[in-house]
Design an enzyme around this catalytic site. Structure first.
Site, PDB file in Angstrom:
ATOM      1  CB  VAL A 177     -25.343 -25.878 -16.502  1.00  0.00           C
ATOM      2  CG1 VAL A 177     -24.920 -25.834 -17.965  1.00  0.00           C
ATOM      3  CG2 VAL A 177     -25.903 -27.256 -16.171  1.00  0.00           C
ATOM      4  CG  ASP A 178     -20.286 -29.508 -17.846  1.00  0.00           C
ATOM      5  OD1 ASP A 178     -19.223 -29.288 -17.252  1.00  0.00           O
ATOM      6  OD2 ASP A 178     -20.436 -30.411 -18.690  1.00  0.00           O
TER       7      ASP A 178
END
Length: 948
Positions: free
Chosen positions: A626-627
């Site tokens: 996601v990050d």
């Protein structure tokens, strides 16, 4: 001599000596026996270990009264302390047991359930239910450890008489508990189907202090049934009991408290239609009622034991269609015919018109006759094939939908209710212990004759015990050599499965985020997924969520040899381990030319492998979480669209964070852990670099970020703060946005997080150097004692005084003191020491600030992108991603990391991603399909445009 006890004084010694002489004159036989016992051998010592397999296990192999008999016979009995045990430590101590942690002096150690591998002591005799006799895959690491430690293992399950009947078992109380539970479950299932019944007043068996209380509840329900208060709309209820052993007998004892009538199997069809609703019907089914020789011959018990493959079962055709509830207590051997297969279930559970039920308005009918199965045998994939996973005392029921071939935790919907708790007797712990101990006690003396260091052929004991010895001197005993053959067959079957699969994936790590990746990949019909992890509990959780995957124990801290062996059988490796492992895993993937996927940042060490990976012709895809991951993809989607339309990017500000949902955010840190805890904490000590209004801003590590926090107002409904993350300036070239004068990537937290963390740093709990006080093998120390030592104070300092010291150290800041106190860091709780302060704190907070079953997390992501078009017009695009975790399911962090990782892995295997070397998901042909497939999984971003 045995009668020479330790004397506290010469007077006591003389008294003891005179008493012994008196005994010798008056009871010569006893005195002689005592002398012979003392001179011929050392005192017999055994131990009862505490049960640690789960929170509900309160049984013991012997009760205090049974221990007393052993103590009186001269045996020293050590009882390992446990406050969870149904019998208290005082009860054992009062009977002469020695309560102590150390069991090393005992030659025999007995328990009930399996012993954790790390707790096994070398060259001891152990007795417990090992669940290894069918080469059960989950317990093969335990068996290997027993070999390595030269343990002599006695398995209660194989303690049988000359007729093959078990002589030591909890079976009766498994039946008692199972019957109570399934009556309780049937009440809830029938209610969900629209029928209130007297079963509603029967609770789960662990709700009752003893079985008599439970039986009274059953009798009360039976009284209502006898009065005709069972709804006519459900028709006659028939209970089928398989087998006639202890399990079946225990279940029938409870059933007999209800108004009932026993019938023969051939009467089932008629009774199930024309029977009364003022009583229940019982049918005990023996093997010869449904096992038929395939050639048409008669059932032969002896032949069936040796050659079960010669038989087929007619149970699903002749018995099950007329059963309302099946109580299964038979032992199932691999290769034996099943009672009900998965295809059988599709037929049995088809919705049918029930002519025997009333059809008047307002009376809901049953979807099918079979309402519930209590599989007390608890053998996943065994005689009830679709019972693929045992239920638990916490979650005792599942509803199996044959059409979808799935289980759900519900009482409403299509399917049959299943209760298959593998430790049923644990719900009646005191009576079960007393019963089991009464059967075991006569064999304890035979077990005590065992010397695990001596050859097995020198173990002179009764056949019941000797024939139950599975291992000795590092190998299987003759009776159990077949286990090795079973293991080999299962391994061969696994390899065959791998060969047949078109996608063979090895997932390293079964922790916080692996579940969605494994579940997604497992959907493929020709996909074989193997999950490797260091801890069995993590693998158990994985198979609970994804029953079709294969699992192996693998500890890369001990070396990479096992990983290298596994690589030959797989096409791609997904590493969800801490980032420090990735370069070594990547080197092996390059060596064996296997593709690899990770969700982590591309580290310098990984980047250095780009050319060698490219030469090997493999893809090593990183940053697909996601990050980093989804943040890259959403940004690049916007950037590429703008560039294609002739615009340019003037600014890019991105924040992302995984935080608790607002309703679950009330913690001292305003945070809970759904990701690698140490990484979360150490991130605040990292350095950062970003571009703002054309100027490069650098923030030093070791605390600089603590003063760089900004209030985030882009979502006014949240109380957020953010701080820069790593080096944002590199993304000017990575993203191709050199025209931007502002590039900031940051982390989102609830406002107050940074100040809370600052208090922990002030206390010196972020130290990365080893601390002797925190050595794992050092003496026990509490958090209070540890903090006292940091202040050079005595460990017994008053808590209030310690708080005052902390208050002073925190600059008279009450909020900082509250963080320390509310986290329990001034309490007298022992520390689980991990060597360094940061590792110890991370381990502690991961447990204390873990998400509860009814809580959920939240992923927040925000991109603010400045755009200038060719005609001079400007606009601002805001891209928001908000994803909540599922209560009782996958966390938001797990979904947003695991799903894109799984999607990327499949794209590599199917040839959709052909880029070679070390890469990320910034190419359109990579991010576009991933984002599209994430939308189908419910992970969707919202874009807004504001003209400037």
């Amino acid at each position: 001599m045995a009668w020479c006890v330790k004397a506290k004084s010469a007077k006591n010694f003389v008294q003891n000596l005179n008493y012994a002489r008196h005994c010798a004159r008056n009871i010569p036989a006893i005195f002689s026996a005592q002398v012979r016992f003392s001179s011929d051998q050392s005192q017999k010592i055994m131990a009862i270990r505490r049960e640690t397999v789960n929170v509900w296990e309160r049984r013991a192999p012997l009760s205090p009264l049974q221990v007393r008999k052993l103590v009186k016979s001269g045996v020293k009995v050590i009882v390992q302390p446990s406050d969870r045990r149904a019998y208290s430590m005082k009860e054992y101590a009062d009977m002469g047991a020695v309560i102590q942690e150390d069991m090393s002096e005992a030659s025999l150690i007995i328990g009930v359930k399996v012993v954790p591998v790390d707790s096994l002591m070398r060259e001891k005799t152990y007795a417990f239910f090992s669940h290894t006799i069918k080469a059960q895959e989950d317990n093969m690491p335990l068996l290997d450890a027993i070999f390595e430690k030269h343990i002599r293992l006695i398995d209660y399950e194989k303690m049988v008489d000359d007729k093959g009947a078990r002589v030591v078992a909890f079976g009766k109380y498994a039946g008692v508990s199972g019957m109570i539970n399934i009556l309780h479950g049937m009440g809830l299932r029938l209610l969900a189907l629209g029928h209130h019944t007297p079963f509603m007043h029967i609770g789960p068996s662990h709700n009752y202090r003893n079985t008599e209380m439970a039986r009274q509840a059953v009798r009360d329900a039976g009284y209502e049934i006898a009065l005709g208060r069972m709804p006519k709309s459900i028709g006659p209820l028939t209970f089928v009991f398989t087998g006639s052993g202890n399990v079946s007998q225990g279940a029938q004892e409870v059933f007999q408290e209800l108004p009932h009538e026993y019938i023969e199997p051939e009467h089932l069809p008629k009774v199930s239609v024309q029977g009364s609703t003022s009583k229940l019907y019982a049918c005990v089914v023996s093997r010869d009622d449904h096992y038929k020789r395939k050639d048409g011959g008669k059932f032969d018990a002896e032949e069936f034991e040796k050659h079960p493959e010669r038989y087929a079962s007619s149970f699903s055709h002749d018995i099950a269609p007329y059963a309302s509830c099946i109580i299964n207590g038979i032992y199932w051997a691999p290769g034996a015919p099943r009672l009900i297969t998965i295809p059988d279930a599709k037929t049995l559970l088809q919705p049918t018109v029930a002519p025997w039920l009333p059809s008047s308005p307002g009376c809901p009918t049953l979807p099918h006759r079979l309402l519930a199965i209590c599989d007390i045998s608890a053998d996943p994939g065994g005689s009830i094939e679709f019972m693929r996973e045992c239920t638990t005392i916490d979650r005792p029921f599942s509803l199996y939908d044959a059409e979808q071939n799935v289980d759900t935790e519900s009482f409403a919907g299509d399917g049959v209710l299943i209760c298959s708790i593998d430790n049923m007797p644990a719900q009646i712990p005191r009576e079960a212990t007393e019963y089991f101990g009464s059967l075991l006690l006569p064999y304890i003396d035979e077990m005590l004759k065992s010397n695990a260091k001596s050859p097995f052929d020198q173990y002179d004991c009764c056949p019941v015990v000797r024939n139950a010895v599975i291992t000795s001197n590092g190998e299987l005993t003759p009776n159990f050599k077949y286990i090795q053959e079973l293991r080999a067959k299962k391994a061969s079957a696994h390899k065959a499965k791998l060969r047949q699969a078109t996608e063979r994936i090895l997932v390293l790590g079964a922790g916080y985020v692996s579940g969605p990746a494994v579940e997604y990949l497992s959907r493929g019909a020709n996909t074989c997924v193997t999950v490797a992890a260091q801890y069995q509990q993590e693998l158990d959780n994985t198979t609970r969520l994804c029953p079709g995957v294969d699992t192996i124990l693998m500890d890369l801290n001990a070396g990479y040899s096992e990983l290298e062996r596994q690589l030959g059988d797989h096409d791609l490796v997904i590493s969800l381990l801490p980032y420090s492992f990735h370069p070594d895993v990547a080197k092996l993937c390059i060596k064996h030319k296997k593709n690899m996927v990770t969700a982590s940042y591309i580290s310098p060490a990984m980047r250095d492998l780009h050319e060698t990976a490219k030469e090997a012709g493999i893809t090593i895809m990183n940053e697909v979480g996601v990050d980093p991951g989804i943040d890259h993809m959403l940004a690049m989607q916007c950037f590429d669209e703008v560039r294609r339309a002739g615009g340019k990017i003037t600014s890019y500000v991105s924040y992302c964070g995984g935080i608790p949902a607002p309703e679950d955010s009330d913690t001292p840190l305003l945070y809970k852990f759904s990701w690698y805890p140490k990484g979360v904490l150490m991130n605040v000590l990292a350095s950062a670099k970003y571009l703002k209004n054309g100027k490069v801003v650098e923030i030093p590590g070791q605390g600089g970020l603590l003063n760089a926090t900004e209030e985030l107002t882009f979502m006014p409904g949240f109380n957020l703060e953010g701080f820069p993350n790593r080096d944002s300036t590199i993304y000017a070239s990575e993203y191709g946005i050199q025209t931007a004068d502002t590039i900031i990537r940051g982390t989102i937290r609830y406002k107050g997080f940074i100040e809370a963390v600052r208090s922990l740093i002030i206390m010196g709990l972020f130290g990365t150097e080893p601390d002797s006080r925190l050595h794992p093998n050092g003496p026990e120390i509490t958090w209070k004692e540890y903090l006292c030592s940091k202040f050079d104070k005595s460990g017994d300092i008053l808590t209030d005084s310690l708080k005052d010291l902390i208050f002073d150290r925190c600059g008279q800041d009450q909020k900082k003191l509250d963080v320390i106190v509310k986290l329990g860091l001034v309490d007298d709780d022992p520390i689980d020491k991990k060597g360094t302060p940061i590792d110890t704190l991370s381990n502690y907070l991961a447990k204390r600030l873990a998400y509860a079953a009814n809580e959920r997390d939240l992923i927040l992501m925000r991109h603010d992108i400045g755009i200038q078009w060719g005609d001079g017009k400007k606009e601002k695009r805001s891209i928001d991603l908000v994803s909540y975790g599922d209560v009782g399911g996958f966390s938001a962090m797990a979904k947003t990391v695991g799903l894109p990782t799984g999607i990327a892995a499949r794209m590599i295997l199917t040839g959709e991603i052909q880029t070679k070397g070390v890469c990320g998901p910034t190419a359109m042909e990579t991010y576009q399909p991933i984002l599209q497939r994430l939308r189908k999984e419910g992970i969707t971003a919202v874009e807004k445009i504001e003209l400037l």
